[in-house]
Design a protein around this motif. Structure first.
Motif, mmCIF file in Angstrom:
data_model
loop_
_atom_site.group_PDB
_atom_site.id
_atom_site.type_symbol
_atom_site.label_atom_id
_atom_site.label_comp_id
_atom_site.label_asym_id
_atom_site.label_seq_id
_atom_site.Cartn_x
_atom_site.Cartn_y
_atom_site.Cartn_z
ATOM 1 N N GLU A 64 1.130 -1.348 -0.086
ATOM 2 C CA GLU A 64 -0.255 0.330 0.258
ATOM 3 C C GLU A 64 1.047 1.035 0.197
ATOM 4 O OE1 GLU A 64 -2.769 -1.095 3.133
ATOM 5 O OE2 GLU A 64 -4.407 -1.442 2.228
ATOM 6 N N MET A 65 1.828 1.043 -0.692
ATOM 7 C CA MET A 65 3.357 2.361 -0.655
ATOM 8 C C MET A 65 2.576 2.693 -2.004
ATOM 9 S SD MET A 65 6.263 0.889 0.813
ATOM 10 C CE MET A 65 7.241 2.743 0.391
ATOM 11 N N ASP A 66 2.013 2.577 -3.593
ATOM 12 C CA ASP A 66 2.289 2.798 -4.014
ATOM 13 C C ASP A 66 2.528 3.930 -4.884
ATOM 14 O OD1 ASP A 66 2.571 2.019 -7.253
ATOM 15 O OD2 ASP A 66 0.181 1.500 -7.763
ATOM 16 N N PHE A 67 3.332 4.294 -5.069
ATOM 17 C CA PHE A 67 4.137 5.875 -5.030
ATOM 18 C C PHE A 67 4.872 6.293 -5.937
ATOM 19 C CE2 PHE A 67 3.353 5.909 -0.615
ATOM 20 C CZ PHE A 67 2.547 6.465 -0.142
ATOM 21 N N PRO A 68 5.297 7.295 -6.941
ATOM 22 C CA PRO A 68 5.566 7.246 -8.154
ATOM 23 C C PRO A 68 7.056 7.617 -7.938
ATOM 24 C CG PRO A 68 4.113 8.401 -8.159
ATOM 25 C CD PRO A 68 3.904 8.248 -6.813
ATOM 26 N N ARG A 69 7.684 7.539 -7.581
ATOM 27 C CA ARG A 69 9.210 7.187 -6.567
ATOM 28 C C ARG A 69 9.495 6.006 -6.504
ATOM 29 N NH1 ARG A 69 11.604 8.842 -0.908
ATOM 30 N NH2 ARG A 69 10.208 11.350 -1.902
ATOM 31 N N PHE A 70 8.642 5.478 -6.310
ATOM 32 C CA PHE A 70 9.597 3.441 -6.211
ATOM 33 C C PHE A 70 9.321 2.916 -7.950
ATOM 34 C CE2 PHE A 70 7.748 4.517 -2.098
ATOM 35 C CZ PHE A 70 8.900 4.148 -0.844
ATOM 36 N N THR A 71 8.483 3.852 -8.988
ATOM 37 C CA THR A 71 7.630 3.204 -10.474
ATOM 38 C C THR A 71 7.919 3.767 -11.071
ATOM 39 O OG1 THR A 71 5.183 3.666 -9.502
ATOM 40 C CG2 THR A 71 5.852 1.559 -8.725
ATOM 41 N N ASP A 72 8.445 5.099 -10.548
ATOM 42 C CA ASP A 72 8.330 5.529 -12.572
ATOM 43 C C ASP A 72 9.739 6.272 -12.371
ATOM 44 O OD1 ASP A 72 8.020 7.613 -14.216
ATOM 45 O OD2 ASP A 72 6.130 8.319 -14.267
ATOM 46 N N HIS A 73 10.335 5.862 -12.737
ATOM 47 C CA HIS A 73 11.807 6.483 -13.144
ATOM 48 C C HIS A 73 12.215 8.239 -13.162
ATOM 49 C CE1 HIS A 73 14.322 2.871 -12.123
ATOM 50 N NE2 HIS A 73 14.197 2.796 -13.641
ATOM 51 N N GLU A 74 11.388 8.663 -14.367
ATOM 52 C CA GLU A 74 11.267 10.074 -14.551
ATOM 53 C C GLU A 74 11.165 10.870 -12.933
ATOM 54 O OE1 GLU A 74 12.618 12.074 -16.946
ATOM 55 O OE2 GLU A 74 13.307 9.988 -17.716
ATOM 56 N N ALA A 75 9.527 10.664 -12.795
ATOM 57 C CA ALA A 75 8.862 11.205 -11.368
ATOM 58 C C ALA A 75 9.485 10.893 -10.867
ATOM 59 C CB ALA A 75 7.558 10.123 -11.105
ATOM 60 N N ALA A 76 10.412 9.907 -10.972
ATOM 61 C CA ALA A 76 11.392 9.944 -9.353
ATOM 62 C C ALA A 76 13.070 11.304 -9.327
ATOM 63 C CB ALA A 76 12.304 8.681 -8.871
ATOM 64 N N ARG A 77 12.765 11.125 -10.667
ATOM 65 C CA ARG A 77 14.346 12.012 -10.857
ATOM 66 C C ARG A 77 13.459 13.593 -10.663
ATOM 67 N NH1 ARG A 77 14.971 8.307 -15.729
ATOM 68 N NH2 ARG A 77 17.295 6.881 -14.952
ATOM 69 N N ALA A 78 12.289 13.670 -11.429
ATOM 70 C CA ALA A 78 11.581 15.156 -10.816
ATOM 71 C C ALA A 78 11.763 15.196 -9.178
ATOM 72 C CB ALA A 78 10.477 15.039 -11.552
ATOM 73 N N GLU A 79 11.566 14.537 -8.057
ATOM 74 C CA GLU A 79 11.738 14.566 -7.143
ATOM 75 C C GLU A 79 13.589 14.350 -6.175
ATOM 76 O OE1 GLU A 79 9.760 12.037 -3.969
ATOM 77 O OE2 GLU A 79 7.845 11.518 -5.646
ATOM 78 N N GLY A 80 14.032 14.650 -7.680
ATOM 79 C CA GLY A 80 15.258 14.792 -7.119
ATOM 80 C C GLY A 80 16.029 13.547 -6.766
ATOM 81 N N LEU A 81 15.790 12.332 -6.937
ATOM 82 C CA LEU A 81 16.284 11.173 -6.833
ATOM 83 C C LEU A 81 17.270 10.892 -8.433
ATOM 84 C CD1 LEU A 81 13.219 9.667 -5.443
ATOM 85 C CD2 LEU A 81 15.199 10.187 -3.881
ATOM 86 N N PRO A 82 17.932 10.034 -8.109
ATOM 87 C CA PRO A 82 18.601 9.500 -9.141
ATOM 88 C C PRO A 82 17.762 8.337 -10.634
ATOM 89 C CG PRO A 82 19.207 8.074 -7.656
ATOM 90 C CD PRO A 82 18.888 9.003 -7.076
ATOM 91 N N GLY A 83 16.467 8.275 -9.953
ATOM 92 C CA GLY A 83 15.742 7.086 -10.289
ATOM 93 C C GLY A 83 14.710 6.562 -9.685
ATOM 94 N N ALA A 84 14.085 5.809 -10.106
ATOM 95 C CA ALA A 84 12.915 5.383 -8.998
ATOM 96 C C ALA A 84 13.339 4.602 -7.783
ATOM 97 C CB ALA A 84 11.858 4.467 -9.700
ATOM 98 N N VAL A 85 13.325 4.433 -6.998
ATOM 99 C CA VAL A 85 14.256 3.552 -5.592
ATOM 100 C C VAL A 85 13.847 2.767 -5.343
ATOM 101 C CG1 VAL A 85 15.195 5.844 -4.935
ATOM 102 C CG2 VAL A 85 13.185 5.313 -3.616
ATOM 103 N N ILE A 86 13.595 1.544 -4.590
ATOM 104 C CA ILE A 86 13.731 -0.872 -4.499
ATOM 105 C C ILE A 86 13.229 0.500 -2.476
ATOM 106 C CG2 ILE A 86 13.719 -2.018 -3.447
ATOM 107 C CD1 ILE A 86 16.065 -1.894 -5.700
ATOM 108 N N PRO A 87 11.758 0.526 -2.412
ATOM 109 C CA PRO A 87 11.630 0.551 -0.623
ATOM 110 C C PRO A 87 12.413 0.140 0.167
ATOM 111 C CG PRO A 87 9.715 -0.067 -2.461
ATOM 112 C CD PRO A 87 10.654 -0.398 -2.935
ATOM 113 N N GLY A 88 13.015 0.491 1.211
ATOM 114 C CA GLY A 88 13.739 0.346 1.955
ATOM 115 C C GLY A 88 12.825 -1.173 2.601
ATOM 116 N N ILE A 89 12.089 -1.043 3.274
ATOM 117 C CA ILE A 89 11.158 -2.195 3.560
ATOM 118 C C ILE A 89 11.137 -3.134 2.512
ATOM 119 C CG2 ILE A 89 10.077 -0.957 5.172
ATOM 120 C CD1 ILE A 89 7.031 -1.770 3.834
#
Lengths: 145, 133
Positions: B32-57
């Motif tokens: 239940e954490m279906d957020f673009p930062r985990f599933t969409d590289h472009e959206a994650a980059r827009a958040e300043g991340l290097p790409g979609a990230v694997i959830p820590g959990i």
């Protein structure tokens, strides 16, 4: 950030339960979690197994509406997920009716080369319908001091 | 795996979990954490991340799976993980573990890590306490 501030906030907030939640453990969610994490043990990926149970980290995803109490003071800036720990008392099974309580378990500061970081430990404690403990999840939130 | 078969310093077989976009999508739905930062590289980059990230959990779950395969039937009593660096979806990672303590009650302590095979960075590290059969 002065240590005295942290100490005062700690004294006031640590141990106070600020949110509660009732839930029923979902079989499909357990199964999808285990498979996507790469579990292969039938205890976690075969719902017909007599010992079918949630994989180890499963309860870490259970969130409540608020990570901190509404009137919790603003400490530092930003927010980094510093990690999670889980401790089990007994397996969590499909259909279990659980009660969860959320509290601030600890607040502390560490200072290093990048400055002071404040750690806020959010603890979720799960109990079963008889009130017996099932699992405890600690989530360390990090803020820049 | 029995306690008699374990020695201090034993290394668990390395594992290379599936961190494809498809698998991460399945995970985030279950979590239940279906957020673009985990599933969409472009959206994650827009958040300043290097790409979609694997959830820590999810990484935590992969470490548990490694332990369960090493010692079928074991019970993980606790698993404490620190999320150090973001691991990128689709970038190979390796899970490692080593036995660091053995007590008389059949419980072993295992230090665990997840390392990016591309950058060599340690993404997750932690400790598990495991009761063997």
């Amino acid at each position: 950030m002065a240590n005295v501030d942290i100490a005062t906030i700690r004294d006031e907030w640590v141990g106070r339960v600020f949110q509660e939640l009732d839930l029923v453990v979902d079989r499909e969610r357990m199964l999808d979690w285990a498979i996507s994490c790469g579990e292969t043990d039938p205890r976690f990926v075969d719902p017909d197994h007599p010992d079918f149970q949630a994989s180890t980290a499963f309860p870490t995803h259970i969130n409540v509406a608020r990570m901190l109490p509404d009137d919790f003071p603003q400490i530092g800036t930003g927010g980094i997920d510093g990690g999670k720990s889980i401790e089990w008392q007994r397996p969590m099974r499909a259909g279990d009716r659980l009660h969860a309580e959320v509290q601030i378990a600890d607040i502390y500061a560490k200072t290093g080369r990048s400055g002071t970081m404040v750690f806020i430990v959010n603890r979720m404690t799960f109990t079963d319908a008889d009130g017996a403990p099932v699992a405890t999840v600690d989530w360390r939130m990090i803020r820049q001091g | 795996m029995r306690i008699e078969d374990v020695e201090l310093g034993d290394e668990l077989p390395e594992e290379r979990p599936d961190v494809s976009l498809e698998t991460v999508r399945r995970f985030v739905k279950a979590a239940e954490m279906d957020f673009p930062r985990f599933t969409d590289h472009e959206a994650a980059r827009a958040e300043g991340l290097p790409g979609a990230v694997i959830p820590g959990i999810m990484s935590q779950g992969q470490l548990a799976a490694m332990i369960h395969r090493w010692a079928p039937g074991c019970s993980i009593l606790s698993l404490d993980t620190i999320f150090r660096t973001s691991m990128i979806v689709g970038t190979p990672v390796v899970c490692r573990g080593a036995v660091t303590d053995i007590d008389d009650d059949g419980i072993v302590e295992i230090d665990v890590t997840i390392i990016s095979e591309t950058s060599g960075a340690t993404g997750v590290l932690g400790t598990a306490r495991v009761r063997l059969t």
